[in-house]
Design a protein around this motif. Structure first.
Motif, PDB file in Angstrom:
ATOM      1  N   ASN A   1      68.520  70.279  50.699  1.00 48.00           N
ATOM      2  CA  ASN A   1      68.735  70.836  50.973  1.00 48.00           C
ATOM      3  C   ASN A   1      70.074  70.655  52.024  1.00 48.00           C
TER       4      ASN A   1
ATOM      5  N   HIS B   1      78.272  69.167  50.106  1.00 49.68           N
ATOM      6  CA  HIS B   1      77.460  70.014  49.313  1.00 49.68           C
ATOM      7  C   HIS B   1      76.435  69.763  48.450  1.00 49.68           C
TER       8      HIS B   1
ATOM      9  N   SER C   1      74.903  70.434  45.723  1.00 54.62           N
ATOM     10  CA  SER C   1      74.714  71.265  44.782  1.00 54.62           C
ATOM     11  C   SER C   1      75.674  70.491  43.494  1.00 54.62           C
TER      12      SER C   1
ATOM     13  N   ARG D   1      76.056  67.024  44.055  1.00 50.37           N
ATOM     14  CA  ARG D   1      74.515  65.849  43.929  1.00 50.37           C
ATOM     15  C   ARG D   1      74.786  64.870  42.432  1.00 50.37           C
TER      16      ARG D   1
ATOM     17  N   ALA E   1      72.900  76.384  51.266  1.00 44.27           N
ATOM     18  CA  ALA E   1      72.574  74.975  49.688  1.00 44.27           C
ATOM     19  C   ALA E   1      72.175  75.409  49.010  1.00 44.27           C
ATOM     20  N   THR E   2      71.676  76.757  48.718  1.00 47.98           N
ATOM     21  CA  THR E   2      71.717  77.453  46.981  1.00 47.98           C
ATOM     22  C   THR E   2      72.197  79.108  47.517  1.00 47.98           C
TER      23      THR E   2
ATOM     24  N   ALA F   1      76.313  78.145  45.939  1.00 46.80           N
ATOM     25  CA  ALA F   1      75.932  77.000  45.405  1.00 46.80           C
ATOM     26  C   ALA F   1      76.485  76.348  43.722  1.00 46.80           C
ATOM     27  N   ASP F   2      76.069  78.180  42.983  1.00 47.91           N
ATOM     28  CA  ASP F   2      75.959  77.903  41.951  1.00 47.91           C
ATOM     29  C   ASP F   2      77.904  77.339  40.737  1.00 47.91           C
TER      30      ASP F   2
ATOM     31  N   GLY G   1      78.053  74.316  41.341  1.00 49.36           N
ATOM     32  CA  GLY G   1      77.785  73.673  40.766  1.00 49.36           C
ATOM     33  C   GLY G   1      78.061  73.213  38.888  1.00 49.36           C
ATOM     34  N   GLU G   2      78.340  74.508  38.692  1.00 46.52           N
ATOM     35  CA  GLU G   2      78.553  74.049  37.472  1.00 46.52           C
ATOM     36  C   GLU G   2      80.534  74.037  37.550  1.00 46.52           C
TER      37      GLU G   2
ATOM     38  N   ARG H   1      79.419  70.000  37.267  1.00 48.47           N
ATOM     39  CA  ARG H   1      79.409  69.124  36.019  1.00 48.47           C
ATOM     40  C   ARG H   1      80.603  69.892  34.796  1.00 48.47           C
TER      41      ARG H   1
END
Lengths: 397, 514
Positions: free
Chosen positions: A73, A85, A87, A89, A269-270, A274-275, A278-279, A282
């Motif tokens: 995290n 951040h 997320s 990575r 971190a979450t 973070a969500d 992450g999206e 990606r």
């Protein structure tokens, strides 16, 4: 078919004209995609000032921990002062390692202090001076398109955004929800005839053309999905489609992603932010994959947001409207792996109005400098896109 | 517009002596001639779209009486077939606090289920129930838009909802979004602006959406305070400062939501300050009792009464009158409403202490408004496009399922309760007439024009599609609409190969988009 042959084939095809402009290879074969994070993303928690004690003091519940290989995290080390951040990575951090992404901290609008989402989004999309009267029919990417003779612009949005409004009707398409057209060719012809003499003639004829092109491209993906391939959703799906379309036909694109207005429980971190990140990560990684290694070298993706957020967390484990943000510049030919542009130490003394990041790189000077390099534009062209602005060379391309 | 037309042959032939006498006594002679193109344009501009019934009603009572009916509607009943559908929805007779409290409880229980699989299932049931409530609320909005006789009130209900926008998918807003529309918005849509603003401020949906439920002394959250000034009242750039935003945020501390039946524990000296009305709660323990300076006014820190002071200051600010007038004129007149009209409306706003019906009366009686009816200057936004299509195609034959309509609005990016940010949907043509949007409209024109499109298949298991045929080429078309079409459009329509094809082309025509 290699790219040069593809371009020759495009040039030979009469159907690939856009609003009277002929599509052929631009000098650099450049692709530019602007990604707008609407809602003012909390830049300080994405490109994290891990070297700042003040950051950790200001964000008792929101701070992302300093880089630490043993802690999943923790922020990912960028340089001595900054971390990414966690997320991001697997999506964005590898680009940093390959020096294909640069971050521009303290970027934003130096003239718009309203801290209003809508006002400042308009300001940036229009790219006009604040204070005078605004021309809502002239967005800066539309003006850029006008200056480029061999350009095929498109907005990957349900509605045509301000940034692409202008003299030429630029097509838009809601890329997440493409479906098989029901209006057939005969009906399409009759509808085009009804509109032929009116204001919406270009809108309608461009619409039918792009509808068919995009459906063709997306139906290949749908066939793959029918054969059991897992198809991504949300922004990731959109970004992959955009990658394919920009590889094959469009070279100037815009897309926006909402949901960044985190006043309450934004997480560290979450959690919520973070969500979303992450999206986003990606999606952008998916875009670069779809556009392919060859075209990626000539592609620039810029990620912006209307402003940053308050540096200190508020009473609800969130952040309120701030000022300076962090822009991202990605691409295979980017001079990346570094923090670009003017910087100051992140401390209470350097906050703007004791509240948020200052703006040291103005968005207009930033974009002017970037597009000057990407397209080799003359000063006169730049002047028509951003009146009275001196381009800032951040040595990104 | 002249309303002194003499009784002509077509109508008077059907009238008895008695009704003629009654009409004469009323000094409001009925129009006998066919409606003019301007009458049709008026209906299109102030209702959710002209149809045979509304045209006949306007012809019967004349323009001015029709306008008065719309500006000052009686509490007219909905048609029985519409009312029946609304009554069949769960919760319509329940107290909103009870609904919200039971949902709140359901959500908490679902989260407490120990087994992860069962927890997930319980959470899904809860989410599904909330989705159903929002869809039912959207169904009510659509049924009223299509069939309510007080059409202007329905147009304004949509306008004000958009002005005080909330997004259904934040937290549990889906549960009470229908109540917000009915009680806070529709009930005040033609009343005083101050009452309307106050009703939105007291509604839990707004307090949740713009985070004021989390705004407390020492834990300031300025989101709502900023949007009140920027969007709801004065308008951005009208002179308020960051300090005013913070002052208003402090004034609003403690204004929040409580779904519990028991009162919060308070120190004795604060107990008299507690205010609870349904789910609304002013909790004095969370309020900043310090004095504030707001827009140049000194406000003595003393509790919820500060909010009333602030609303008075905001509603009487000239910037608010201008901002509201401009928004209304943009929606009802043109993308760039004439400044003189906006000014006149703003004057009415100030003279009448924000009486919305009076401001609207100024608008509809202004020569600039009448002038704007010629030539179909205003491009329909998706809501108006879809509603006017269905109204024209089916008149007052009541649809049995609004889900297809909800889907079309979502695809056109103007779904009900679905705009994520507080600024609401754009009212400008350019937001809706891009190439991608036009393509979707033609698809939806095809869906509406080609058959019943699921509108007459009740949303229940094993339902069968009731027979229904969209009839766009109707009496109204031949008597009024055909004359307004360009030769190009008529030429295209002449090439239609079936009634369905003709409907698709007509609903796709440039004239119908405006």
């Amino acid at each position: 078919m290699d790219r040069r042959e593809l371009i020759k084939a495009f040039a030979a095809s009469a159907s690939l004209t856009l609003a009277g402009r002929v599509w052929a290879a631009p000098a650099t074969d450049a692709r530019l995609l602007v990604v707008f994070l609407r809602g003012a993303y909390d830049a300080a928690n994405v490109v994290v000032p891990v070297g700042s004690e003040f950051y950790y003091a200001s964000r008792p519940t929101l701070a992302v921990a300093r880089p630490d290989a043993g802690n999943p995290n923790a922020a990912l080390a960028l340089d001595a002062g900054w971390g990414l951040h966690p997320s991001l990575r697997d999506s964005i951090y590898p680009l940093w390692a390959r020096r294909e992404i640069a971050f521009v901290p303290f970027a934003g609008t130096s003239d718009d202090l309203s801290r209003s989402h809508f006002e400042t989004q308009d300001t940036i999309e229009l790219g006009q001076a604040v204070g005078g009267s605004r021309d809502y029919r002239s967005g800066f990417m539309s003006r850029l398109a006008t200056e480029l003779t061999r350009v095929k612009p498109i907005s990957f949005t349900d509605q045509l955004p301000l940034i692409f409004r202008g003299h030429n009707q630029i097509p838009n398409i809601g890329i997440a929800s493409v479906s098989k057209p029901g209006v057939d060719d005969r009906q399409a012809r009759l509808i085009r005839e009804m509109y032929a003499k009116g204001d919406l003639a270009n809108s309608v004829s461009e619409g039918f053309r792009v509808r068919d092109d995009v459906y063709k491209s997306v139906s290949e993906e749908m066939m793959a999905a029918n054969r059991g391939a897992v198809s991504p959703r949300g922004f990731e799906l959109s970004a992959r489609r955009i990658g394919r379309l920009m590889r094959e036909q469009f070279n100037l694109g815009f897309v926006d992603v909402g949901g960044w207005d985190t006043h309450v429980n934004q997480g560290a971190a979450t959690g919520y932010l973070a969500d979303r990140l992450g999206e986003l990560g990606r999606g952008l990684a998916g875009f670069s994959e779809e556009i392919g290694p060859a075209m990626w070298r000539d592609t620039v993706v810029v990620v912006i947001s209307e402003f940053g957020r308050t540096f200190r967390e508020n009473g609800d484990r969130g952040t309120d409207h701030g000022h300076g943000s962090v822009y991202w510049v990605m691409g295979g030919g980017i001079n990346g792996g570094r923090m670009a542009g003017e910087q100051v130490q992140v401390a209470q003394a350097t906050l703007f109005q004791n509240r948020d990041y200052p703006v040291l790189t103005d968005y207009k000077a930033f974009f002017a400098g970037l597009i000057q390099h990407v397209y080799g534009l003359q000063q006169a062209s730049l002047e028509r896109i951003f009146t009275g602005i001196k381009p800032k060379d951040l040595n990104l391309v | 517009m002249s309303i002194t037309a003499t009784l002509g042959s077509r109508i008077s032939a059907k009238l008895t002596i008695g009704t003629i006498a009654a009409l004469v006594a009323f000094h409001q002679p009925a129009r006998s001639a066919e409606l003019s193109a301007q009458d049709i344009a008026l209906l299109d501009r102030l209702t959710w779209g002209v149809n045979a019934t509304s045209a006949a009603h306007l012809r019967e009572i004349g323009t001015e009486r029709w306008l008065q009916e719309q500006l000052h509607p009686a509490n007219v009943a909905l048609a029985a077939a519409v009312q029946k559908q609304i009554e069949a929805m769960p919760d319509v007779h329940r107290f909103p606090f009870d609904i919200a409290a039971s949902f709140d409880q359901q959500g908490k229980s679902a989260n407490q289920v120990a087994d992860p699989e069962q927890r997930k299932a319980a959470q899904q049931v809860y989410q599904q129930a909330m989705n159903d409530r929002a869809r039912q609320a959207a169904a009510r909005t659509i049924l009223r838009a299509l069939y309510a006789p007080d059409q202007l009130r329905e147009r304004l209900t949509w306008f004000w909802f958009n002005h005080f926008n909330v997004h259904q998918y934040k937290a549990n807003i889906r549960v009470l979004v229908g109540d917000y529309e009915d009680r806070a918005i529709r009930a005040n849509a033609l009343g005083k602006f101050r009452t309307l603003l106050s009703a939105t401020l007291h509604h839990p949906v707004m307090l949740r959406y713009l985070d004021n439920a989390d705004n407390a002394a020492g834990h300031l959250n300025e989101n709502y305070a900023r949007e009140i000034m920027e969007l709801h009242t004065m308008g951005v750039g009208s002179g308020y400062t960051q300090a005013d935003v913070e002052a208003l945020a402090r004034i609003l501390t403690g204004v929040g939501i409580d779904f519990k039946s028991e009162d919060p524990k308070l120190k004795p000296e604060l107990q008299s300050q507690l205010v609870r009305e349904g789910a609304f709660e002013f909790n004095p323990a969370r309020h900043d009792f310090g004095d504030k300076t707001f827009l140049g006014h000194q406000i003595k820190g003393r509790g919820l009464a500060e909010v009333d002071d602030a609303l008075d200051i905001l509603c009487r600010h000239p910037a608010t009158a201008t901002h509201i007038a401009k928004q209304l004129a943009t929606y009802f007149v043109s993308d760039n409403p004439p400044p003189a009209l906006v000014q006149q409306m703003a004057q009415t706003f100030q003279k009448t202490d924000g009486d919305i019906a009076a401001v609207m009366s100024t608008l509809v009686h202004a020569p600039e408004f009448t002038a704007s009816l010629k030539g179909g200057a205003k491009f329909k936004d998706p809501m108006l496009y879809v509603m006017s299509s269905v109204r024209l195609a089916y008149d007052n034959k009541v649809v049995l399922n609004t889900l297809p309509i909800q889907g079309w609005l979502n695809r056109l990016s103007e779904g009900l309760f679905n705009h994520e940010t507080p600024d609401g949907y754009s009212m400008l043509s350019a937001a809706w007439n891009g190439p991608g949007q036009m393509m979707l409209r033609f698809e939806i024109a095809r869906a509406i024009g080609s058959g019943s499109a699921g509108l007459f298949k009740p949303n229940e298991p094993n339902a069968v599609d009731q027979p229904a045929f969209p009839l766009v080429m109707n009496g109204l078309y031949f008597s009024n609409i055909r004359q307004t079409l360009s030769p190009t459009t008529l030429a295209a329509l002449d090439q239609a190969v079936s009634p369905q094809d003709w409907n698709t082309l007509f609903l796709s025509s440039p004239e119908f988009m405006h």
